[in-house]
Design a protein around this motif. Structure first.
Motif, short mmCIF file in Angstrom:
data_model
loop_
_atom_site.label_atom_id
_atom_site.label_comp_id
_atom_site.label_asym_id
_atom_site.label_seq_id
_atom_site.Cartn_x
_atom_site.Cartn_y
_atom_site.Cartn_z
N PHE A 47 11.25 70.25 85.16
CA PHE A 47 11.16 71.34 86.10
C PHE A 47 10.12 72.16 86.47
O PHE A 47 9.66 72.26 87.63
CB PHE A 47 12.36 72.36 85.76
N GLU A 48 9.48 72.50 85.63
CA GLU A 48 8.06 73.23 85.83
C GLU A 48 7.06 72.67 86.71
O GLU A 48 6.53 73.14 87.62
CB GLU A 48 7.31 73.34 84.35
N PHE A 97 12.52 81.73 88.56
CA PHE A 97 12.05 80.80 87.83
C PHE A 97 12.71 80.26 86.66
O PHE A 97 13.32 79.24 86.16
CB PHE A 97 10.52 80.66 87.80
N ALA A 107 16.36 79.30 86.51
CA ALA A 107 16.56 77.76 86.75
C ALA A 107 16.17 76.91 85.69
O ALA A 107 16.80 76.13 85.32
CB ALA A 107 15.96 77.52 88.12
N MET A 122 20.19 71.74 91.90
CA MET A 122 18.98 71.47 91.36
C MET A 122 17.83 71.39 92.29
O MET A 122 16.72 71.89 92.05
CB MET A 122 19.06 70.07 90.70
N LEU A 181 8.04 70.18 89.10
CA LEU A 181 8.37 70.08 90.20
C LEU A 181 8.31 71.43 91.03
O LEU A 181 7.86 71.57 92.23
CB LEU A 181 9.86 69.68 90.30
N TYR A 182 8.59 72.36 90.33
CA TYR A 182 8.59 74.02 91.00
C TYR A 182 7.26 74.45 91.30
O TYR A 182 7.04 74.65 92.57
CB TYR A 182 9.04 74.64 89.97
N ARG A 183 6.29 73.78 90.42
CA ARG A 183 4.95 74.25 90.82
C ARG A 183 4.53 73.37 92.13
O ARG A 183 3.61 73.90 92.81
CB ARG A 183 4.02 73.81 89.62
N PHE A 234 5.87 83.94 92.29
CA PHE A 234 5.97 82.44 91.79
C PHE A 234 7.03 82.52 90.78
O PHE A 234 7.96 81.66 90.87
CB PHE A 234 4.69 82.12 91.08
N MET A 250 12.90 76.91 94.95
CA MET A 250 13.37 78.38 95.15
C MET A 250 12.25 79.18 95.78
O MET A 250 12.70 79.97 96.70
CB MET A 250 13.41 78.59 93.68
N TYR A 251 10.87 78.70 95.51
CA TYR A 251 9.90 79.37 96.30
C TYR A 251 10.01 79.34 97.93
O TYR A 251 9.75 80.30 98.66
CB TYR A 251 8.76 79.14 95.76
N SER A 264 17.16 63.39 83.97
CA SER A 264 16.92 63.98 82.44
C SER A 264 15.18 63.65 82.34
O SER A 264 14.60 64.62 81.49
CB SER A 264 17.57 63.02 81.57
N ASP A 299 16.85 74.82 92.97
CA ASP A 299 15.95 75.60 91.80
C ASP A 299 14.54 74.84 92.10
O ASP A 299 13.42 75.84 92.06
CB ASP A 299 16.44 74.74 90.47
N ILE A 300 14.43 73.73 92.49
CA ILE A 300 13.01 73.28 92.51
C ILE A 300 12.46 74.16 93.86
O ILE A 300 11.32 74.52 93.94
CB ILE A 300 13.09 71.72 92.93
N LEU A 329 12.98 64.39 84.45
CA LEU A 329 11.96 65.35 85.30
C LEU A 329 11.62 66.54 84.63
O LEU A 329 12.58 67.02 84.00
CB LEU A 329 13.03 65.61 86.49
N TYR A 347 5.77 74.90 95.27
CA TYR A 347 5.33 76.27 95.43
C TYR A 347 3.85 75.84 95.98
O TYR A 347 3.50 76.61 97.27
CB TYR A 347 5.07 76.76 93.86
N ILE A 405 17.72 62.82 90.99
CA ILE A 405 18.73 63.66 91.01
C ILE A 405 20.04 63.21 91.43
O ILE A 405 20.98 63.10 90.83
CB ILE A 405 18.55 64.91 91.69
N TRP A 414 19.08 71.35 84.24
CA TRP A 414 17.76 70.88 83.70
C TRP A 414 17.66 70.46 82.01
O TRP A 414 18.05 71.30 81.43
CB TRP A 414 16.67 71.80 83.96
N ASN A 415 17.21 69.13 82.10
CA ASN A 415 17.14 68.73 80.56
C ASN A 415 15.93 69.43 80.03
O ASN A 415 14.80 68.88 80.21
CB ASN A 415 16.95 67.20 80.61
#
Lengths: 732, 441
Positions: free
Chosen positions: A49-50, B32, B35, A112, A52-54, B87, A118-119, A45, A115-116, A47, A57, A39, B41-42
């Motif tokens: 998001f889903e 979630f 974001a 960003m 990284l977020y997971r 979540f 957030m949890y 580009s 965002d990642i 990465l 989490y 980042i 986010w691409n």
């Protein structure tokens, strides 16, 4: 035994399964750490998001929130240090631009990362009361970049330098400026205030201090004020352009202090261009500017007002005490009115109609108008002049305007009772001689006096008007009841109520027979219609119109005083009379007789009599004959007695004495009123209260009050306290 | 335009869902989905977006975003759904959809929670976001709005007199002191972890003293009030700042007037006064007063001294000030409501008792509980034995009665976070009453 062992084994197995593979946490963190690096390197580009977020989490879920959080701090700090290094290396103008760019990058990265994570932000950070990710990012930026030793001072100096450039007329990149200063604001109010605003204000103070010194040495007051106005506008603009709105009040106050407050005295008193000069030359624009600038600083307006007051008093004092200028009362009052108009206009146009300035104006006028003891008389004379002839052909509104202005002056008078005295005299003359121009204007002024001073003040004046009216009616009645009188001389009588009119000694004289018959008839008519009254003739105040035919047949109508009429009537029967004969026949007191003969025999153009021998003065051995060669181009000739315009010195003394005499009962009444309600009072308080009660009419003299108190003690209205001699008691 | 661009396909745990970005935008930026769709986010979408979560729960939450309504099929455990909502960052959406805005006349029993604490409960307090805490002897049980229990709170395990929520994360507890040990007093706790964050001190003449803290009240300007009993003469009402924790003030008890023993404190914002009520049976007589802390003045007071001979049954058991009508509502042990006018100087002036039928008089339960009062948005609540009555309108007409078959008498109840919590004296159980979501049309 084996059973137990087996159970132990089972428990251990269970434990191993519950503990998550420590490598799992490391692995997951590596993924997230890599993402943060990407980042910051503008490589996000690829990465997901889903994913990284997971991962984030899962780390929190499996109690690795701590590891995640400290990892975040370390990684972000690392990047910020890199950024810091690159900014430090930037040269010249690139420095600020790079800083701004990196700040924007950091903000985007921070969003960003937030965002990642957030949890984590929502759960782990909240329950452990740690700093939220966004705020953490700002703090790290502040500590690692803004507070870095090689950046902090350089950044501040660059910014202040740009401001200085703009102040001296250069064009700077305001957008960049705005963005960088916005950064300070985003980092928190205290950062903005301590690390930018405070030094900015100090630098500004220094700048304007130097600037103002330069101006004040080279400019006059008006120019300086113009120059001082400019930065005030500019700094407000600056705040709008790139500073926090809360800074407006602070920077404004710095400019006000440096440009105005520090120079108030010097500006006001500036030689040849200060306030006095502006006042003298009616420089409304400059004074308006001074007012609007000085009102911003403490004591600014007070200074302006004080200087104006001082100047006004000085000027007024000169005006009223200059014997040259008080020669002509009308002009004297006109000058006062002109000055008032001038300052009224100044206050209205330049000083925003400020109440405190109006008060200063009024108190100054009050101060100097009363410096001249003849002011009440002069004001009354001014009114007299206006109501006699001055107002002819002037519209009703203008009359009102002039009277209003006079009332303004009247309000300043401390000795209103003296004014009343004179006004009464002048009004009486106007009424009796029928010289008043407009009844409406007269009444108008009375109404104004009434609203100003109350009923008591004008009741006698109104009584004079009533007398005039009733006399007119009485006279009509008199002639209606005596139709036989329509031929022969006409008698006009004005019955004046004693007390309402200025008292004058009744001077008796022998009226010619034709007139005295009429007078007797009127007397019996009047006493017949009114009971319990007494009539006495004020022959000294009357006038007569008589027709005269002179030696060569020239006919004239002569307007003369009653005394003069008596004298002239004598010449119907004889051509030549001695002074003594005239005196005997008319019984007019010597001084009056002399004056009336003088005006008929010695004034050129009005000399209906001829005196033998010819001289200016009347002597007791003189003889008088009718002047056969009397000539005038007018049919009607007015032979005035020498009328006193301004009072002579002895007359003035007399009036003053009368006023003093009239004041005595008023002071006594006030003392009794006060003591009746207060019962016991000490000397100083009585003086104060009496003065207060009487100040609408006159300024009571303390010595006089003391005399009145003593007189009241003698007459047993009051007594002194036995123990405290300063205390007075009221005796019922 | 771009209707087709708006369409989005998800693969959640193997099941395909199709929805629109507009629907997901309802989740807000702090979620979630918010974001995910941010331009940072691409979101190149070669195939379906895969999310490794439970598809059944996703379906429920997607419907929540679509309709704003929450419908949980019986096969989904609530805890699982809550976890999924956490979540996605949709837990606040879920909470607001779960129950409607509070209305005393449309309540229904949502759940009963049974505890394992020994003995009777002392007090129950509703939290601002729908959680609650229950004081049992020397500990306080804390429940969040999902009614999941958090670690218990105690202050040196001393008897708890009162508890209260400062906000959804912080609870204040007042407890008895233990002689000579400096235990007890008042403490601030984290509601989620149960840890003690701050212990409030009381000092007299610059000396820190131990004390027993009684009834609590909070004011909107961040002050905490509690009735205090010290060792010697330090009886009265203490005031602290919620943020700094420092003692701000102390209103010493005037002779013959019990402030330190007060059962109830109520801050009146409009009058800038604190209502203090000390009631039977703590004292033989009832004392109600209004204190103005600015000039340390008791601006209004009322007592029933000398008024009991004629109407012995009319003992005041609870009191609540109603600022809008300038009166104080009181209740006796037969649930008769009475009103005292705050505008007239108290001085034992009459209580205007409303003439309600006293059905209770005949059959008192074995373990009677004294009535309690609560006021919420123009509705008056009064608990009596095993039921709670709801009164509305300016004349306080009885409009609803909340009753449940077991648990015995209600010893305390509390309204907050759009919920009503009722604590029963037996069985160690409390009920949660909620308003149903608004009707469809």
């Amino acid at each position: 035994m084996s059973n137990q062992k087996k159970r132990n084994f089972q428990i251990e197995a269970f434990k191993q399964r519950v503990v998550v593979d420590p490598k799992y946490a490391d692995k997951t963190w590596k993924i997230l750490e890599h993402a943060i690096h990407e980042i910051y390197n503008h490589n996000a580009s690829g990465l997901s998001f889903e994913e990284l977020y997971r991962n984030a989490y899962n780390m929190v879920l499996h109690k690795y929130g701590d590891k995640l959080y400290t990892g975040l701090v370390t990684t972000m700090t690392f990047h910020l240090k890199e950024i810091c290094k690159s900014i430090e290396e930037a040269q010249g103008g690139a420095f600020l631009e790079l800083l701004n760019r990196k700040w924007n990058d950091h903000n985007k990265a921070l969003q960003m990362i937030r965002d990642i994570l957030m949890y984590m932000d929502r759960t782990y950070v909240s329950t452990t009361k740690k700093t939220h990710v966004h705020e953490l990012g700002l703090h790290l930026w502040r500590d690692n970049v803004v507070y870095s030793s090689k950046i902090q001072t350089r950044l501040l100096n660059t910014l202040l330098d740009l401001v200085h450039k703009e102040r001296t007329g250069e064009v700077i990149d305001r957008v960049l400026m705005r963005n960088v200063i916005k950064m300070f604001m985003d980092l928190g109010e205290s950062v903005y205030q301590d690390d930018f605003e405070k030094p900015f204000l100090e630098a500004s103070a220094e700048f304007y201090k130097v600037e103002s010194m330069e101006f004040i040495e080279s400019c006059d007051c008006g120019e300086y004020l113009k120059k001082a106005e400019k930065p005030l506008v500019e700094e407000v603009e600056r705040v709008v352009n790139y500073l926090d709105a809360k800074s407006e009040a602070k920077i404004t106050s710095v400019v006000e202090r440096e440009m105005i407050a520090n120079h108030v005295q010097r500006l006001v008193h500036m030689e040849n261009s200060g306030l006095v000069n502006m006042l003298l030359n009616d420089k409304y624009e400059d004074m308006g500017r001074m007012y609007s600038l000085f009102r911003r600083v403490a004591n600014g307006l007070v200074t302006v007002r004080d200087v104006m007051t001082l100047h006004l008093r000085e000027m007024g004092k000169q005006l009223v005490t200059d014997p040259e200028k008080s020669k002509d009362p009308v002009e004297f009052v006109q000058r006062l009115l002109d000055e008032r108009d001038k300052y009224d206009r100044i206050i209205n146009m330049a000083f925003n109609n400020d109440k405190t300035f109006q008060n200063a104006l009024n108190s100054s006028f009050e101060y100097f108008v009363n410096l001249n003891t003849r002011s009440p008389e002069f004001i009354s004379l001014f009114v007299d002049d206006k109501l006699r002839k001055g107002l002819k052909g002037v519209g009703e509104e203008d009359v009102d305007l002039i009277l209003d202005k006079v009332m303004m002056l009247f309000r300043y008078l401390q000795e209103k009772d003296v004014f009343e005295k004179y006004y009464k005299q002048h009004l009486a003359k106007r009424l009796l001689s029928g010289k008043t121009v407009s009844d409406d204007a007269e009444r108008n002024l009375i109404v104004k006096l009434k609203t100003e001073c109350g009923y008591q003040f004008t009741s006698k004046l109104e009584g004079m008007f009533t007398d005039m009216k009733t006399s007119h009616d009485t006279l009509l009645g008199f002639y209606n009841s005596h139709p036989e009188l329509s031929e022969g001389p006409t008698l006009v009588v004005q019955v004046l109520t004693t007390g309402s009119w200025p008292t004058q000694p009744t001077i008796q004289c022998n009226l010619p027979a034709e007139v005295s018959v009429l007078c007797e008839k009127f007397r019996s008519y009047y006493l017949g219609t009114h009971t319990g009254r007494r009539l006495s003739w004020q022959t000294n105040m009357g006038t007569a119109d008589i027709k005269a035919v002179f030696g060569k047949g020239q006919k004239h109508e002569l307007n003369v005083s009653t005394f003069q009429m008596c004298v002239l009537m004598l010449f119907n029967n004889s051509d030549r009379l001695s002074y003594k004969e005239i005196e005997q026949a008319t019984e007019i007191p010597a001084p009056d007789l002399k004056r009336c003969l003088q005006s008929m025999a010695c004034v050129k153009g009005k000399n209906v009599l001829r005196k033998e021998p010819m001289s200016k003065e009347i002597a007791e051995e003189d003889w008088f004959v009718v002047n056969d060669r009397f000539a005038s181009k007018f049919y009607k000739v007015k032979i005035g007695t020498v009328v006193a315009q301004k009072e002579t010195e002895p007359e003035k003394q007399e009036t003053r004495q009368r006023v003093e005499e009239d004041r005595k009962p008023q002071i006594e009444a006030a003392i009794v009123r006060i003591m009746k309600s207060r019962r016991v009072l000490d000397h100083n308080n009585i003086i104060a209260e009496v003065t207060k009660q009487l100040q609408t009419r006159f300024l009571a003299n303390p010595t006089e009050i003391k005399k009145r108190i003593e007189s009241l003690i003698e007459r047993d209205f009051l007594e002194r306290d036995n123990t405290d001699r300063k205390l007075y008691r009221y005796l019922a | 335009m771009g209707l087709s661009n708006d369409r989005i396909r998800f693969n959640v745990g193997g099941r395909i869902f199709e929805t629109t970005a507009t629907t997901l935008a309802n989740a807000g930026r702090g979620s979630f989905f918010g974001a995910l769709f941010d331009e940072n986010w691409n979101l190149s979408q070669p195939e379906d977006l895969f999310i490794d979560r439970n598809p059944d729960c996703f379906a429920v939450l997607l419907d929540l975003l679509r309709t704003g309504d929450l419908n949980i099929p019986p096969n989904i455990p609530e805890r699982l759904l809550h976890k999924e909502a956490m979540f996605y960052g949709l837990i606040d959406h879920l909470r607001t959809a779960k129950w409607g805005p509070f209305d005393g006349n449309r309540l229904h029993l949502s759940r009963s929670v049974t505890g394992i604490a020994p003995g009777d409960g002392t007090a129950i307090r509703a939290g601002p976001d729908g959680g609650c805490c229950v004081a049992h002897g020397s500990v306080v049980h804390v429940f969040d709005w999902m009614l999941e229990e958090h670690p218990t709170i105690n202050l040196d395990y001393q008897r708890v007199n009162d508890v209260g929520w400062i906000d959804s994360g912080n609870i204040v507890l007042s407890a008895c002191e233990r002689l000579g040990r400096g235990d007890g007093g008042m403490g601030l706790f984290s509601s989620s972890s149960g840890e003690l964050r701050y212990k409030f001190q009381v000092s007299h003449d610059n000396q820190i003293k131990s004390y027993s803290a009684g009834a609590l009240s909070f004011s909107p300007d961040s002050k905490i009030f509690t009735s205090c009993k010290g060792r010697s003469n330090e009886y009265g009402i203490g005031v602290w700042d919620q943020i700094t924790g420092k003692q701000l003030d102390f209103f010493y008890e005037s002779p013959g007037w019990s402030l330190g023993d007060a059962d109830k404190l109520q801050w009146l914002s409009g009058k800038n006064c604190l209502l203090v009520a000390t009631l039977f049976p703590r004292k033989d007589n009832c004392y109600i007063s209004l204190l103005d802390f600015r000039d340390k003045n008791m601006v209004w007071s009322w007592s029933d001294i000398g008024f009991l001979a004629t109407a012995e049954e009319k003992r005041v058991r609870d009191a609540i000030a109603m600022e809008e009508s300038n009166s104080i509502c009181v209740v006796n042990e037969f649930e008769d409501l009475g009103f005292i006018d705050m505008r007239m100087d108290g001085g034992g002036s009459s209580v205007r008792w409303s003439s309600r039928s006293r059905l209770m008089k005949s059959k008192m339960p074995d373990e009677p509980c004294y009535p309690k009062l609560a006021l919420h948005e123009g509705q008056l609540f009064s608990s009596m034995n095993d039921s709670i009555s709801v009164f509305c309108g300016s004349d306080w007409v009885l409009t609803s009665r909340l009753k449940r078959s077991y648990g015995g008498s209600i010893c305390d109840f509390s309204i907050g976070g759009d919920r009503l919590f009722a604590l029963h004296s037996e069985e160690n159980v409390f009920d949660v009453w909620e308003t149903l979501p608004p009707p469809i049309i």
